[in-house]
Design an enzyme around this catalytic site. Structure first.
Site, PDB file in Angstrom:
ATOM      1  N   CYS A 376      39.653 -10.859   6.757  1.00  0.00           N
ATOM      2  CA  CYS A 376      38.400 -11.529   6.962  1.00  0.00           C
ATOM      3  C   CYS A 376      37.037 -10.688   6.492  1.00  0.00           C
ATOM      4  O   CYS A 376      36.094 -11.020   5.944  1.00  0.00           O
ATOM      5  CB  CYS A 376      38.216 -12.059   8.324  1.00  0.00           C
ATOM      6  SG  CYS A 376      39.336 -13.237   8.599  1.00  0.00           S
ATOM      7  N   ASP A 377      37.272  -9.317   6.823  1.00  0.00           N
ATOM      8  CA  ASP A 377      35.906  -8.438   6.550  1.00  0.00           C
ATOM      9  C   ASP A 377      35.769  -8.227   5.104  1.00  0.00           C
ATOM     10  O   ASP A 377      34.569  -8.510   4.501  1.00  0.00           O
ATOM     11  CB  ASP A 377      36.384  -6.944   7.170  1.00  0.00           C
ATOM     12  CG  ASP A 377      34.958  -6.472   7.877  1.00  0.00           C
ATOM     13  OD1 ASP A 377      33.984  -7.123   7.989  1.00  0.00           O
ATOM     14  OD2 ASP A 377      35.036  -5.547   8.480  1.00  0.00           O
TER      15      ASP A 377
END
Length: 632
Positions: A376-377
């Site tokens: 997700c980052d």
């Protein structure tokens, strides 16, 4: 036009020019991803155990020199500069790596100092289990009288406990480590006959491999018996576990031969495949070695084996920072970076889909060649870097995948969805609570919120935002800060939470916001800087560094400027520090700002001083422009 503003503009211009000059022809940026000496040490052990010493003499010598360059005058090794008393595991890694290389000998003063430190701290008993594993695989430490439950890998994900309840990081290391341990495989290292001079009392007692800080031995026994009952299986099922583990690894090898693009996991995989009868001369082993070698670089002139590249991450962060400082979306630097990143969007169903079966692939991973492990980052960073109209379909696919990864508790985690089983967290292994699970974290949740608010236009009225903001306030510390899992540490988490919630419209009058701002101001140093110790990650309490770092100062300024004006005293002092050339000393630039694994793997991202300083000065100048416009 004040002198500080002029100074900031000069700093901004200089940084932009440097970054433009460093961009590669393919649109990417390449910066060193510098972690501990573990990778150098483990690769030396592997190469010398495979009798590659003559063929790889120059490589081994350079890796050993890289280790020696980081040894402290007292003979110890440390994981971060203020770890003043030496780190036992790191010192064992450094000592063994240098000894295995054949370039250094026990009689040398720096080796004797390391020996004395290790012996005085109990020998090898308290070394981290992953290093014990490496020593055992090389015949330098006894395998424990314990078999790991490989049958777990054969259990279907529909059961309450199964392999995918572990984090992706844990799984990709557990599989090769468990195979090698259960096979009791040893690859004798001819350069080191024994380590009994460090520890004459080595034992097969499995309790020496387990975490003992939170449990009495009787408690550990009961936990192990519980796991044994859960996973007790007939021999045929254990054999199925071995085959499942082998298939699991082979299916996740990247095109460069590495496992998940991690050097550490690839090194473990080589031992495990050898234990299963794969020839050391087979194409799969040779490609793995070549893949690891491709990760060898130099960090500030010191030879270093990166655990992976950080190319996607660095490229996304830098492109976004440039755009926030006046570089247009149509600028060649931005479009070339966007094209590079678009080529690396994930298109295949991978492990993340076990807990998220209805989503279409669309995320991004960390390294240059990652196709198996999106997170997700990186996905938020890339989507902020790629102009929406540059490739609308790919952009929307990325957003859709990201939204699908929100956990049931409302937060976001790094790699997978809802991987936070309480029984896994209680495993009596060091760092299990940090590595074995992948829970929601403030830094991931805040960074996703920032993207959704700034680029997608979501506000507090949107359900995804409401749930994430609720999670953040529920996990705010008593002092007003947030703990950041992947950066150091409370400054990082607080920066991510504040900037994320501001982007979605959370009002500064909210008590939680006010509390966080007060905390940030209270920890500012007298010279205007901010600095936090890596020790914070180890004791889960804010520990001041008592000096400033460029990256953490930039995070704090970026956070404050979301809610305060440019003339606030904390902002002015911080900006003066950030843009003063004398502040950019080796100490303030080199302090690790990233965390792979608390106590073991801290990261110096060489791109971070550029990226986050640029974001902070850009926001400062934007703030001045807005304030000037409001006055007129």
């Amino acid at each position: 036009m004040g002198t500080l503003q002029e100074k900031v503009r000069r700093f901004q211009k200089k940084t932009i020019t440097e970054l433009r000059d460093r961009q590669n022809a393919d649109g990417s940026w390449t910066f060193c991803f510098e972690g501990p000496i573990m990778t150098n040490s483990f690769f030396i052990l592997l190469l010398t155990s495979l009798d590659e010493g003559e063929n790889e003499k120059e490589l081994i010598s350079s890796l050993a020199a890289g280790i020696h360059a980081k040894q402290q005058p007292d003979g110890t090794f440390i994981n971060y500069p203020d770890e003043t008393r030496g780190n036992l595991t790191a010192t064992v890694q450094g000592y063994v790596g240098m000894l295995a290389s054949g370039c250094f000998h026990r009689t040398e003063p720096h080796m004797k100092k390391a020996e004395q430190f290790i012996i005085s701290h109990g020998g090898l008993r308290h070394v981290h289990f992953m290093t014990k594993w490496m020593l055992a695989a090389n015949g330098l430490y006894p395998w424990p009288a314990l078999y790991l439950p490989l049958s777990l890998m054969a259990l279907p994900p529909t059961l309450p406990i199964h392999f995918y309840q572990f984090s992706s990081y844990a799984r990709i290391h557990f599989a090769p480590m468990a195979v090698t341990l259960n096979q009791r495989f040893v690859l004798i290292n001819r350069n080191i006959s024994s380590l009994h001079h460090l520890d004459p009392h080595m034992t097969k007692n499995p309790f020496t491999w387990l975490r003992s800080d939170a449990f009495e031995e009787r408690d550990l026994t009961s936990i192990l018996l519980h796991w044994k009952r859960v996973f007790h299986a007939p021999f045929a099922f254990q054999q199925l576990g071995l085959q499942t583990a082998k298939t699991y690894m082979l299916d996740r090898i990247e095109k460069d031969g590495t496992l998940y693009s991690y050097a550490s996991a690839t090194i473990y995989m080589v031992y495990s495949l050898l234990s299963l009868g794969v020839s050391r001369y087979s194409p799969i082993i040779r490609r793995a070695i070549t893949g690891i070698k491709s990760l060898v670089t130099k960090c500030n002139g010191i030879p270093y084996l990166e655990n992976s590249t950080s190319t996607v991450w660095d490229t996304a962060l830098i492109s976004y920072a440039l755009q926030k400082n006046g570089v247009t979306e149509t600028d060649g630097s931005v479009t070339k970076a966007a094209d590079f990143l678009l080529e690396r969007q994930h298109t295949k169903i991978a492990d993340w889909s076990v807990k998220n079966p209805n989503s279409v692939p669309g995320g991004w991973g960390f390294s240059n060649i990652n196709t198996n492990n999106p997170d997700c980052d990186d996905t938020t960073a890339v989507l902020k870097a790629i102009p929406r109209n540059h490739s609308p379909a790919a952009w929307e696919r990325g957003v859709s995948w990201l939204l699908s990864m929100q956990n049931n508790d409302g937060g976001f985690s790094a790699f997978e969805k809802n991987v936070n089983h309480p029984l896994i967290r209680l495993l009596p292994l060091e760092s299990a609570e940090d590595a074995a699970v992948d829970p929601s974290t403030a830094d991931l949740t805040g960074r996703v919120l920032h993207f959704l608010g700034e680029k997608v236009g979501f506000t507090e009225k949107h359900q995804h935002i409401q749930r994430a903001v609720k999670w953040l306030f529920e996990h705010q510390e008593q002092n007003g800060s947030w703990y950041g899992r992947w950066g150091v540490c409370y400054i990082y988490g607080t920066w991510a939470a504040l900037t994320g919630m501001h982007a979605c419209g959370v009002d500064r009058k909210h008590p939680g916001i006010q509390k966080a701002l007060r905390w940030l101001k209270s920890i500012q140093n007298d010279d205007g800087s901010w600095g936090e110790s890596c020790k914070s990650a180890e004791i889960k309490t804010y520990v001041p560094l008592h000096r400033g770092t460029i990256v953490q100062t930039a995070w704090a300024l970026d956070a404050l400027l979301t809610y305060e004006n440019s003339e606030h005293p904390s902002v002015v002092k911080g900006m003066q520090y950030l843009t003063d050339s004398s502040s950019h000393s080796a100490d303030s630039l080199a302090y690790p700002a990233g965390i792979g694994l608390p106590k073991q793997f801290y990261i110096r991202y060489h791109s971070y001083p550029y990226v986050f300083s640029l974001l902070a000065v850009g926001k400062y100048l934007d703030s001045i422009e807005k304030e000037t416009a409001n006055e007129t």
